[in-house]
Design an enzyme around this catalytic site. Structure first.
Site, PDB file in Angstrom:
ATOM      1  N   ARG A  31       5.437  76.832  35.959  1.00  0.00           N
ATOM      2  CA  ARG A  31       6.330  75.746  35.581  1.00  0.00           C
ATOM      3  C   ARG A  31       5.926  74.473  36.319  1.00  0.00           C
ATOM      4  O   ARG A  31       5.300  74.515  37.374  1.00  0.00           O
ATOM      5  CB  ARG A  31       7.789  76.103  35.852  1.00  0.00           C
ATOM      6  CG  ARG A  31       8.088  76.468  37.294  1.00  0.00           C
ATOM      7  CD  ARG A  31       9.544  76.880  37.504  1.00  0.00           C
ATOM      8  NE  ARG A  31      10.412  75.731  37.438  1.00  0.00           N
ATOM      9  CZ  ARG A  31      11.454  75.614  36.606  1.00  0.00           C
ATOM     10  NH1 ARG A  31      11.750  76.573  35.763  1.00  0.00           N
ATOM     11  NH2 ARG A  31      12.207  74.545  36.624  1.00  0.00           N
ATOM     12  N   GLU A  65      17.410  76.362  25.593  1.00  0.00           N
ATOM     13  CA  GLU A  65      18.810  76.756  25.489  1.00  0.00           C
ATOM     14  C   GLU A  65      19.610  75.450  25.479  1.00  0.00           C
ATOM     15  O   GLU A  65      19.420  74.598  26.347  1.00  0.00           O
ATOM     16  CB  GLU A  65      19.210  77.600  26.706  1.00  0.00           C
ATOM     17  CG  GLU A  65      20.601  78.150  26.532  1.00  0.00           C
ATOM     18  CD  GLU A  65      21.125  78.926  27.734  1.00  0.00           C
ATOM     19  OE1 GLU A  65      20.350  79.244  28.645  1.00  0.00           O
ATOM     20  OE2 GLU A  65      22.342  79.175  27.729  1.00  0.00           O
ATOM     21  N   LYS A  68      18.428  72.431  34.921  1.00  0.00           N
ATOM     22  CA  LYS A  68      19.526  71.860  34.150  1.00  0.00           C
ATOM     23  C   LYS A  68      20.855  72.011  34.876  1.00  0.00           C
ATOM     24  O   LYS A  68      21.717  71.136  34.804  1.00  0.00           O
ATOM     25  CB  LYS A  68      19.598  72.540  32.774  1.00  0.00           C
ATOM     26  CG  LYS A  68      18.627  71.939  31.777  1.00  0.00           C
ATOM     27  CD  LYS A  68      18.791  72.565  30.408  1.00  0.00           C
ATOM     28  CE  LYS A  68      18.167  73.935  30.387  1.00  0.00           C
ATOM     29  NZ  LYS A  68      18.073  74.498  29.030  1.00  0.00           N
TER      30      LYS A  68
HETATM   31  P1  ATP Z   1      16.256  75.039  33.558  1.00  0.00           P
HETATM   32  O1  ATP Z   1      15.737  75.734  34.770  1.00  0.00           O
HETATM   33  O2  ATP Z   1      16.190  73.575  33.651  1.00  0.00           O
HETATM   34  O3  ATP Z   1      17.605  75.504  33.139  1.00  0.00           O
HETATM   35  P2  ATP Z   1      15.238  76.712  31.559  1.00  0.00           P
HETATM   36  O4  ATP Z   1      13.956  77.393  31.615  1.00  0.00           O
HETATM   37  O5  ATP Z   1      16.389  77.566  31.807  1.00  0.00           O
HETATM   38  O6  ATP Z   1      15.216  75.428  32.452  1.00  0.00           O
HETATM   39  P3  ATP Z   1      15.223  76.490  28.744  1.00  0.00           P
HETATM   40  O7  ATP Z   1      16.048  75.664  27.871  1.00  0.00           O
HETATM   41  O8  ATP Z   1      15.346  77.952  28.673  1.00  0.00           O
HETATM   42  O9  ATP Z   1      15.498  75.979  30.198  1.00  0.00           O
HETATM   43  O10 ATP Z   1      13.698  76.072  28.616  1.00  0.00           O
HETATM   44  C1  ATP Z   1      13.038  75.891  27.393  1.00  0.00           C
HETATM   45  C2  ATP Z   1      11.571  76.040  27.618  1.00  0.00           C
HETATM   46  O11 ATP Z   1      11.119  75.087  28.565  1.00  0.00           O
HETATM   47  C3  ATP Z   1      11.213  77.409  28.163  1.00  0.00           C
HETATM   48  O12 ATP Z   1      10.132  77.897  27.403  1.00  0.00           O
HETATM   49  C4  ATP Z   1      10.835  77.154  29.575  1.00  0.00           C
HETATM   50  O13 ATP Z   1       9.849  78.031  29.980  1.00  0.00           O
HETATM   51  C5  ATP Z   1      10.331  75.720  29.531  1.00  0.00           C
HETATM   52  N1  ATP Z   1      10.530  75.075  30.823  1.00  0.00           N
HETATM   53  C6  ATP Z   1      11.687  74.898  31.480  1.00  0.00           C
HETATM   54  N2  ATP Z   1      11.487  74.296  32.662  1.00  0.00           N
HETATM   55  C7  ATP Z   1      10.151  74.074  32.772  1.00  0.00           C
HETATM   56  C8  ATP Z   1       9.296  73.495  33.761  1.00  0.00           C
HETATM   57  N3  ATP Z   1       9.788  73.018  34.893  1.00  0.00           N
HETATM   58  N4  ATP Z   1       7.981  73.452  33.500  1.00  0.00           N
HETATM   59  C9  ATP Z   1       7.480  73.919  32.357  1.00  0.00           C
HETATM   60  N5  ATP Z   1       8.214  74.481  31.394  1.00  0.00           N
HETATM   61  C10 ATP Z   1       9.533  74.570  31.582  1.00  0.00           C
HETATM   62 MG    MG Z   2      15.660  79.511  30.312  1.00  0.00          MG
END
Ligand code: ATP
Ligand code: MG
Length: 561
Positions: free
Chosen positions: A264, A37, A274
């Site tokens: 994760r 995102e 983020k």
């Molecule tokens: P954040 O918690 O930082 O906002 P998010 O999952 O909301 O992370 P996205 O932009 O939706 O952020 O993530 C893009 C991809 O990265 C998704 O497929 C998510 O599963 C993966 N991802 C995010 N954080 C991690 C992590 N700590 N370890 C592995 N994969 C991750």
């Molecule tokens: Mg997400």
């Protein structure tokens, strides 16, 4: 590597894909995607996901899409869209022609939603969000059906269209899937598919007054793109039945995605959210998303981490099905390991102490040849000027040294790296009684590589010639947090665990003159100090170096104490 895989050399996802390929069930081969995102910069957790998804695409001769899940106009921005692409490219991956945006599917998603309405599988609800929440119930007892649940398909279609046209206020209506208000899975209790948001979208502008929820957009976007293996983190496991339900209601797709979840990446001493990283940026605690202390890809790049080191780290941590925390030292180890092979050794004095070599002729200079890396003779050597006026580290001298201190003290001898053996004869103090200069003599017969002095010394010090050295700013970084799990304290804000010593600026560091031409992004090993990288803001007039990583794990030592 995971122990759940059949083959010890495969992680569980590779084993699944391998099996699918053997069964021949994939109509369009292996297609994975990385779906960020665009509401912030990518961090080390995303790097893990990128390496995993692009890695699977490469391993199995398939492809990997980059798709921005841009369904929330309130928090998204083109700055992030661009930064994310730059970061993925820098990590070494390529999505080819497959740069996609969920917003490209808004029209299609709208049509699918209309199909669901026509089939009696979705309805417009006038309840407030609060009412919807309270009627949803709790997992152990059924929820309540909305009074608007039995609206006719015609009425729902009409209302939905008018929602789109902007006829209703934000928050006054939503579109919900009509599934099961008594499901033990809360995500199946008539989840919201669309909400009214009269917000400008970074790509679709003001075209839409309604925006799809992530849960509605995500699975369908995967299906539209023919993603075969939709890999996400464990928290989405409970959403999977909903994603399957949506797909079951829609016309069949050429290649239907299957979702697999992995744990994760959690790193000690680090926050990987983020939202929290954004807080550090907006509050000015760090100097932007690419501050070298940030666990963002941009921050790590600026700090001097290499893409290869991050890829190696990602490979090392593997893929797990259970939550776990990886030690930050493993990442630092991977960085050290790569830089050890690739950087030249140079000399830099960070906390200078003046040394005058009293028996070395005034005004004389000689060029000494130093190897660029002792491990690799092919890397060549360079000239380092030597003169009567030298700088060494303050910490390499002690007035009353213990016996095992193999550096300088009055009457003691050390070798200056690549140069001569010197002996400290006397010290010069200022009015405050602080040592400001050492008076030493050198042995002309002890020249490195041509030593006929017969002397044996235990210590070798790095040094620079004061008359030739260039002055630079060196930014010493330490961990941003002093707690292993800064975000894990219920009662305390993660910012309470910031390490107040995470940045120390040394404005009076002296570097050997060969570093005059060093360009932003170039990396070096400062002998006996650590790996350093020229900062983005560095100029020939004012060189700035960032500490990438120390030579040894200094935190491991501290924890043992
Ligand atoms: P954040 O918690 O930082 O906002 P998010 O999952 O909301 O992370 P996205 O932009 O939706 O952020 O993530 C893009 C991809 O990265 C998704 O497929 C998510 O599963 C993966 N991802 C995010 N954080 C991690 C992590 N700590 N370890 C592995 N994969 C991750
Ligand atoms: Mg997400």
């Amino acid at each position: 590597m995971s122990h759940e895989a059949d083959s010890p050399s495969m992680n569980f996802l590779e084993a699944i894909i391998d099996e699918d390929l053997k069964k021949g069930t994939l109509t369009d081969g292996v297609v994975t995607r990385f779906p960020p995102e665009p509401n912030g910069y990518l961090h080390i957790g995303h790097a893990k996901s990128i390496c995993l998804n692009f890695g699977l695409g490469q391993t199995f001769g398939g492809r990997t899409h980059l798709r921005f899940d841009d369904t929330n106009p309130a928090t998204e921005d083109t700055e992030y869209v661009e930064a994310i692409q730059q970061d993925i490219k820098w990590l070494g991956f390529d999505w080819g022609d497959h740069l996609h945006f969920a917003s490209d599917y808004f029209e299609q998603l709208y049509d699918y939603a209309c199909d669901l309405i026509k089939a009696g599988k979705a309805y417009v609800d006038d309840s407030t969000l609060e009412e919807i929440r309270s009627m949803r119930g709790v997992p152990t007892s059924p929820g309540q059906e909305s009074p608007f649940r039995s609206r006719s398909a015609e009425e729902n279609l009409d209302l939905f269209q008018r929602m789109r046209n902007g006829e209703f206020e934000e928050g006054s209506k939503v579109l919900r899937a009509k599934i099961d208000m008594s499901s033990p899975n809360m995500h199946m209790r008539d989840p919201i598919m669309y909400r009214i948001l009269k917000k400008h979208h970074h790509r679709t502008g003001d075209k839409w007054s309604i925006y799809p929820m992530y849960d509605w957009a995500h699975g369908q976007s995967d299906a539209i793109e023919g993603i075969s293996h939709s890999i996400c983190t464990l928290e989405f496991e409970v959403h999977r039945p909903l994603y399957e339900w949506f797909l079951d209601q829609l016309p069949t797709f050429p290649q239907r995605p299957r979702q697999y979840e992995f744990a994760r990446l959690n790193l000690s001493y680090t926050v990987t959210s983020k939202r929290k990283l954004n807080e550090l940026v907006t509050s000015g605690i760090v100097n932007g998303w690419d501050d070298p202390r940030m666990p963002t890809i941009a921050g790590m790049r600026r700090r001097g981490y290499t893409a290869k080191a991050i890829r190696n780290f990602s490979e090392r941590v593997g893929v797990a099905r259970r939550e776990n925390v990886i030690d930050l030292s493993l990442l630092e180890f991977s960085v050290r390991e790569d830089l050890n092979k690739t950087t030249h050794r140079v000399m830099a004095v960070l906390d200078p102490l003046k040394v005058t070599i009293t028996n070395y002729p005034e005004g004389q200079t000689e060029d000494l040849m130093l190897e660029n890396t002792p491990e690799d003779p092919e890397a060549g050597s360079r000239a380092v000027p030597f003169s009567r006026n030298i700088l060494i580290e303050h910490g390499d001298f002690m007035e009353n040294p213990p016996r095992k201190f193999f550096r300088l003290g009055v009457g003691r001898e050390v070798r200056l790296k690549g140069a001569y053996i010197i002996k400290c004869e006397d010290v010069v103090k200022n009015e405050a009684g602080e040592i400001v200069e050492l008076l030493c003599t050198y042995d002309p017969n002890s020249k490195s590589g041509a030593d006929t002095s017969g002397k044996k010394v235990k210590g070798t010090l790095h040094w620079v010639s004061e008359d030739h050295a260039i002055k630079a700013e060196v930014r010493q970084y330490d961990r941003l947090f002093k707690d292993e799990d800064p975000a894990g304290h219920k009662e305390q804000d993660f910012k309470e665990f910031l390490n107040e010593n995470s940045l120390t600026v040394l404005e009076h560091a002296y570097l050997e003159p060969s570093l005059k031409e060093a360009k932003p992004g170039e990396r070096f090993q400062f002998m006996r100090k650590g790996y350093y990288c020229v900062d983005l803001d560095s100029t020939p007039e004012k060189q700035i170096f960032n500490l990438t990583v120390t030579l040894k794990d200094s935190w491991a030592k501290m924890q043992k104490k």
